[in-house]
Enzyme design. Structure first.
Site, PDB file in Angstrom:
ATOM      1  N   ASN A 126     -57.094 -50.160  20.658  1.00  0.00           N
ATOM      2  CA  ASN A 126     -58.499 -49.820  20.859  1.00  0.00           C
ATOM      3  C   ASN A 126     -59.144 -50.988  21.578  1.00  0.00           C
ATOM      4  O   ASN A 126     -59.089 -52.113  21.094  1.00  0.00           O
ATOM      5  CB  ASN A 126     -59.184 -49.583  19.508  1.00  0.00           C
ATOM      6  CG  ASN A 126     -60.687 -49.378  19.615  1.00  0.00           C
ATOM      7  OD1 ASN A 126     -61.428 -49.731  18.716  1.00  0.00           O
ATOM      8  ND2 ASN A 126     -61.153 -48.818  20.714  1.00  0.00           N
ATOM      9  N   GLY A 127     -59.740 -50.699  22.729  1.00  0.00           N
ATOM     10  CA  GLY A 127     -60.377 -51.759  23.504  1.00  0.00           C
ATOM     11  C   GLY A 127     -59.971 -51.636  24.945  1.00  0.00           C
ATOM     12  O   GLY A 127     -59.440 -50.597  25.363  1.00  0.00           O
ATOM     13  N   CYS A 139     -70.135 -50.477  30.292  1.00  0.00           N
ATOM     14  CA  CYS A 139     -69.293 -51.172  29.311  1.00  0.00           C
ATOM     15  C   CYS A 139     -67.885 -51.250  29.881  1.00  0.00           C
ATOM     16  O   CYS A 139     -67.319 -50.231  30.288  1.00  0.00           O
ATOM     17  CB  CYS A 139     -69.262 -50.409  27.996  1.00  0.00           C
ATOM     18  SG  CYS A 139     -68.110 -51.120  26.804  1.00  0.00           S
ATOM     19  N   CYS A 170     -69.129 -55.923  19.233  1.00  0.00           N
ATOM     20  CA  CYS A 170     -69.844 -54.885  19.981  1.00  0.00           C
ATOM     21  C   CYS A 170     -70.948 -54.306  19.096  1.00  0.00           C
ATOM     22  O   CYS A 170     -70.665 -53.693  18.071  1.00  0.00           O
ATOM     23  CB  CYS A 170     -68.859 -53.790  20.358  1.00  0.00           C
ATOM     24  SG  CYS A 170     -69.660 -52.289  20.957  1.00  0.00           S
ATOM     25  N   TYR A 182     -73.936 -46.537  17.611  1.00  0.00           N
ATOM     26  CA  TYR A 182     -73.495 -45.183  17.932  1.00  0.00           C
ATOM     27  C   TYR A 182     -72.077 -44.831  17.493  1.00  0.00           C
ATOM     28  O   TYR A 182     -71.842 -43.768  16.924  1.00  0.00           O
ATOM     29  CB  TYR A 182     -73.600 -44.932  19.444  1.00  0.00           C
ATOM     30  CG  TYR A 182     -72.979 -43.615  19.851  1.00  0.00           C
ATOM     31  CD1 TYR A 182     -73.644 -42.417  19.602  1.00  0.00           C
ATOM     32  CD2 TYR A 182     -71.718 -43.563  20.428  1.00  0.00           C
ATOM     33  CE1 TYR A 182     -73.063 -41.197  19.933  1.00  0.00           C
ATOM     34  CE2 TYR A 182     -71.137 -42.340  20.760  1.00  0.00           C
ATOM     35  CZ  TYR A 182     -71.808 -41.168  20.515  1.00  0.00           C
ATOM     36  OH  TYR A 182     -71.245 -39.976  20.832  1.00  0.00           O
ATOM     37  N   CYS A 201     -60.831 -45.919  21.269  1.00  0.00           N
ATOM     38  CA  CYS A 201     -59.922 -45.222  20.383  1.00  0.00           C
ATOM     39  C   CYS A 201     -60.048 -45.632  18.934  1.00  0.00           C
ATOM     40  O   CYS A 201     -60.809 -46.516  18.589  1.00  0.00           O
ATOM     41  CB  CYS A 201     -58.497 -45.533  20.828  1.00  0.00           C
ATOM     42  SG  CYS A 201     -58.272 -45.256  22.575  1.00  0.00           S
ATOM     43  N   CYS A 250     -73.862 -54.347  27.930  1.00  0.00           N
ATOM     44  CA  CYS A 250     -74.483 -53.113  28.426  1.00  0.00           C
ATOM     45  C   CYS A 250     -76.006 -53.173  28.403  1.00  0.00           C
ATOM     46  O   CYS A 250     -76.657 -52.364  29.060  1.00  0.00           O
ATOM     47  CB  CYS A 250     -73.962 -51.906  27.646  1.00  0.00           C
ATOM     48  SG  CYS A 250     -74.344 -51.946  25.884  1.00  0.00           S
ATOM     49  N   CYS A 286     -71.418 -58.950  21.791  1.00  0.00           N
ATOM     50  CA  CYS A 286     -71.260 -58.501  23.175  1.00  0.00           C
ATOM     51  C   CYS A 286     -72.477 -57.641  23.470  1.00  0.00           C
ATOM     52  O   CYS A 286     -72.661 -56.583  22.864  1.00  0.00           O
ATOM     53  CB  CYS A 286     -69.979 -57.687  23.352  1.00  0.00           C
ATOM     54  SG  CYS A 286     -69.825 -57.081  25.059  1.00  0.00           S
ATOM     55  N   ASP A 289     -83.650 -41.260  18.546  1.00  0.00           N
ATOM     56  CA  ASP A 289     -82.234 -41.189  18.931  1.00  0.00           C
ATOM     57  C   ASP A 289     -81.691 -42.610  18.962  1.00  0.00           C
ATOM     58  O   ASP A 289     -82.449 -43.578  19.047  1.00  0.00           O
ATOM     59  CB  ASP A 289     -82.069 -40.506  20.293  1.00  0.00           C
ATOM     60  CG  ASP A 289     -80.664 -39.902  20.471  1.00  0.00           C
ATOM     61  OD1 ASP A 289     -79.798 -40.103  19.594  1.00  0.00           O
ATOM     62  OD2 ASP A 289     -80.449 -39.223  21.493  1.00  0.00           O
ATOM     63  N   SER A 299     -76.262 -39.060  14.918  1.00  0.00           N
ATOM     64  CA  SER A 299     -76.395 -40.520  14.824  1.00  0.00           C
ATOM     65  C   SER A 299     -77.840 -40.976  14.637  1.00  0.00           C
ATOM     66  O   SER A 299     -78.081 -42.058  14.105  1.00  0.00           O
ATOM     67  CB  SER A 299     -75.738 -41.197  16.025  1.00  0.00           C
ATOM     68  OG  SER A 299     -75.929 -40.442  17.187  1.00  0.00           O
ATOM     69  N   GLY A 315     -61.904 -40.631  18.871  1.00  0.00           N
ATOM     70  CA  GLY A 315     -61.088 -40.145  19.974  1.00  0.00           C
ATOM     71  C   GLY A 315     -60.627 -38.731  19.749  1.00  0.00           C
ATOM     72  O   GLY A 315     -60.075 -38.417  18.699  1.00  0.00           O
TER      73      GLY A 315
HETATM   74  P1  AMP Z   1     -77.677 -39.342  27.578  1.00  0.00           P
HETATM   75  O1  AMP Z   1     -77.949 -37.908  27.295  1.00  0.00           O
HETATM   76  O2  AMP Z   1     -76.763 -39.520  28.744  1.00  0.00           O
HETATM   77  O3  AMP Z   1     -78.909 -40.180  27.707  1.00  0.00           O
HETATM   78  O4  AMP Z   1     -76.847 -39.910  26.356  1.00  0.00           O
HETATM   79  C1  AMP Z   1     -77.490 -40.236  25.175  1.00  0.00           C
HETATM   80  C2  AMP Z   1     -76.944 -39.438  24.043  1.00  0.00           C
HETATM   81  O5  AMP Z   1     -75.517 -39.531  24.000  1.00  0.00           O
HETATM   82  C3  AMP Z   1     -77.453 -39.986  22.735  1.00  0.00           C
HETATM   83  O6  AMP Z   1     -77.858 -38.877  21.961  1.00  0.00           O
HETATM   84  C4  AMP Z   1     -76.284 -40.715  22.105  1.00  0.00           C
HETATM   85  O7  AMP Z   1     -76.201 -40.411  20.728  1.00  0.00           O
HETATM   86  C5  AMP Z   1     -75.061 -40.209  22.844  1.00  0.00           C
HETATM   87  N1  AMP Z   1     -74.198 -41.294  23.330  1.00  0.00           N
HETATM   88  C6  AMP Z   1     -74.506 -42.562  23.589  1.00  0.00           C
HETATM   89  N2  AMP Z   1     -73.429 -43.256  24.024  1.00  0.00           N
HETATM   90  C7  AMP Z   1     -72.406 -42.405  24.051  1.00  0.00           C
HETATM   91  C8  AMP Z   1     -71.018 -42.514  24.394  1.00  0.00           C
HETATM   92  N3  AMP Z   1     -70.492 -43.658  24.800  1.00  0.00           N
HETATM   93  N4  AMP Z   1     -70.265 -41.397  24.291  1.00  0.00           N
HETATM   94  C9  AMP Z   1     -70.795 -40.233  23.893  1.00  0.00           C
HETATM   95  N5  AMP Z   1     -72.094 -40.074  23.548  1.00  0.00           N
HETATM   96  C10 AMP Z   1     -72.890 -41.140  23.625  1.00  0.00           C
END
Ligand code: AMP
Length: 490
Positions: A115-116, A403, A252, A258, A14, A457, A454, A366, A299, A41
């Site tokens: 948050n946490g 996580c 973290c 991200y 959050c 993950c 941390c 990415d 990102s 959030g």
């Molecule tokens: P995936 O498609 O499942 O491999 O997720 C990777 C993509 O989701 C990447 O483009 C990241 O920018 C984004 N991502 C990584 N972690 C998160 C997260 N916790 N919540 C939402 N998006 C995420």
């Protein structure tokens, strides 16, 4: 705890904020600050204010812009207040967990934004339930609120917070309202961010400094791990109490990779600079010659610009190009419940520009791979529009474990890197090559030792005591009793 399951209750991923002003209403600044934290959030948004006599609260499901209308903001009277935006959790859309959480008790009122994620919430909940506390949600924030309310019956504010900090374990950045006093608390490991800002007519607390910027405020500093910050109700300043000291932090790293906004400053680092540096290191560790470098928006952008710049510094003829366009109106693909829906959503969300890619060798940057849905789809899409080779470069190490500290990650069974090596993953996503960043590079880019991060993950070893998981440090905590805490009476 069974492998891959999140810890007790819904996790809280959050954004939090708190404001204390001299003679201006707090609601509007809180509302704008929440807008700046919307990326943290999207499930619910809420504000609690205090006018010196009573609390006013408005908490609703949905985005900040939809959760409040003019009338709501006008009814939130008072010059102090806190706010919250809550991250959606797959499957559970539950208004009982929307925040700030408020509670009235014998010696006043409390509001809490968290948050946490606590790792011992269930234990504390059961203990409090045995003493007669009734809970209305299964969230850990309510556990903190009840524990604090109980302590406030016996102790002054500072000692009560200290006692609660000795009882709860895990990750928490909190903004708290005790009557009309706004407090900020960061867990002893400083897992999630929290910072202090000076704004026109007062002070504020926020998960990220971008929220201070939108109020034209001045960033003062990060809240220190284990610190309690008390904003003066008249907006004239703040007091600091270092309530718990720990040898090591557990910041973290994924906030930088991200989660946080690139224009935020967290623990002395501008997130944008960290991402660019991670991109540079990615080139140093595994640069590959190709015609174009494409970021995965949004990102991946800062990573890709750092990567391309480092390549150009070495004379590699790599061109940086925005060859993937993002549709901003598609929600977050990550939290969609089914794999089918996630794949469709990636296609809706990202579209390659054929002319930038056709006949070229392409490096795609990415920030992370979680389930592998995005990368698999992207490689296919880019090949469909004529890319000759597609090389994936990832600005984080492989995510091999869930996580528990508040970032929504898949369970181990869903994580593509859990139990597979990079070559297996490359094959699965059908890229011509794939490289991740090393853990050392992440620590270097952040300017921190690995012992202060941390890395759960990416290593599967956590800085907290989590049932069924291994820990990377001595997590024994001293018993803290607020009454004997040695807090100077001032
Ligand atoms: P995936 O498609 O499942 O491999 O997720 C990777 C993509 O989701 C990447 O483009 C990241 O920018 C984004 N991502 C990584 N972690 C998160 C997260 N916790 N919540 C939402 N998006 C995420």
């Amino acid at each position: 705890m069974p492998d891959g399951r999140h810890s007790e209750g819904p996790t809280e991923k959050c954004g939090v904020v708190g404001v204390s002003l001299d003679d201006r209403e707090a609601a509007r600044p809180l509302y704008y600050a929440l807008y700046a934290l919307q990326h943290r959030g999207q499930e619910s948004a809420g504000i609690v204010t205090h006018d010196g006599f009573q609390q006013h609260s408005h908490v609703e499901m949905g985005l900040v812009g939809d959760a409040f209308d003019e009338g709501d903001l006008e009814s939130l009277n008072g010059e102090t207040g806190i706010g919250h935006v809550r991250y959606p959790t797959a499957g559970s859309v539950d208004s009982s967990c929307a925040q700030p959480f408020s509670v009235s008790f014998k010696s006043g009122s409390l509001g809490l934004s968290h948050n946490g994620n606590l790792v011992n919430a269930e234990e504390v909940r059961q203990e409090l339930a045995a003493k007669g506390h009734a809970f209305t949600s299964d969230g850990d924030t309510e556990v903190i609120a009840h524990d604090l309310a109980r302590n406030l019956l016996e102790e002054d504010l500072i000692r009560a917070v200290k006692r609660t900090m000795g009882r709860i374990h895990g990750s928490y950045s909190l903004t708290i309202m005790h009557d009309d006093t706004v407090l900020g608390v960061r867990d002893p490991e400083g897992n999630r961010p929290l910072c202090i800002g000076e704004v026109d007519g007062g002070y504020m607390l926020a998960s990220e400094s971008a929220a201070i910027d939108v109020l034209d405020g001045e960033f003062v500093r990060d809240v220190k791990p284990g610190e309690l910050v008390v904003l003066q109700p008249d907006g004239s300043g703040f007091d600091s109490y270092q309530l718990v000291e720990q040898d090591n932090t557990a910041h973290c790293f994924f906030e930088h990779v991200y989660f946080a906004r690139p224009d935020s400053r967290i623990d002395d680092n501008l997130v944008y600079d960290v991402r660019r540096e991670l991109g540079r290191k990615l080139w140093d560790e595994s640069g590959v010659d190709s015609d174009v470098v494409l970021p995965v928006p949004d990102s991946g952008r800062a990573f890709a610009s750092g990567y391309a710049e480092a390549a150009q510094d070495e004379g590699a003829g790599v061109e940086f190009a925005e060859g993937l366009m993002k549709n901003r109106y598609v929600g977050r693909t990550f939290i969609m419940p089914t794999q089918d829906a996630r794949e469709r959503a990636v296609r809706l969300k990202l579209n390659p520009i054929r002319d930038v890619v056709e006949g070229k060798t392409v490096t795609v940057i990415d920030d992370s791979i979680v389930r592998g849905t995005t990368s698999t789809q992207l490689v296919q899409l880019l090949k469909d529009v004529g890319a000759e080779e597609v090389h994936m470069r990832i600005g984080a190490p492989p995510i091999v474990a869930p996580c528990y500290m508040g970032i929504d990650m898949a369970s181990r069974e869903e994580l593509i890197a859990a139990g597979q090596d990079t070559e297996d993953i490359r094959e699965e996503i059908a890229a011509d090559s794939l490289s991740y960043l090393s853990i050392d590079a992440v620590a270097e880019a952040l300017g921190e030792s690995k012992a202060d991060l941390c890395l759960g993950c990416v290593t599967g070893e956590y800085p907290y005591d989590i049932e069924g998981e291994t820990t990377d440090r001595d997590v024994a905590r001293p018993e803290i009793d607020g009454a004997e805490a040695g807090i100077a009476d001032d």
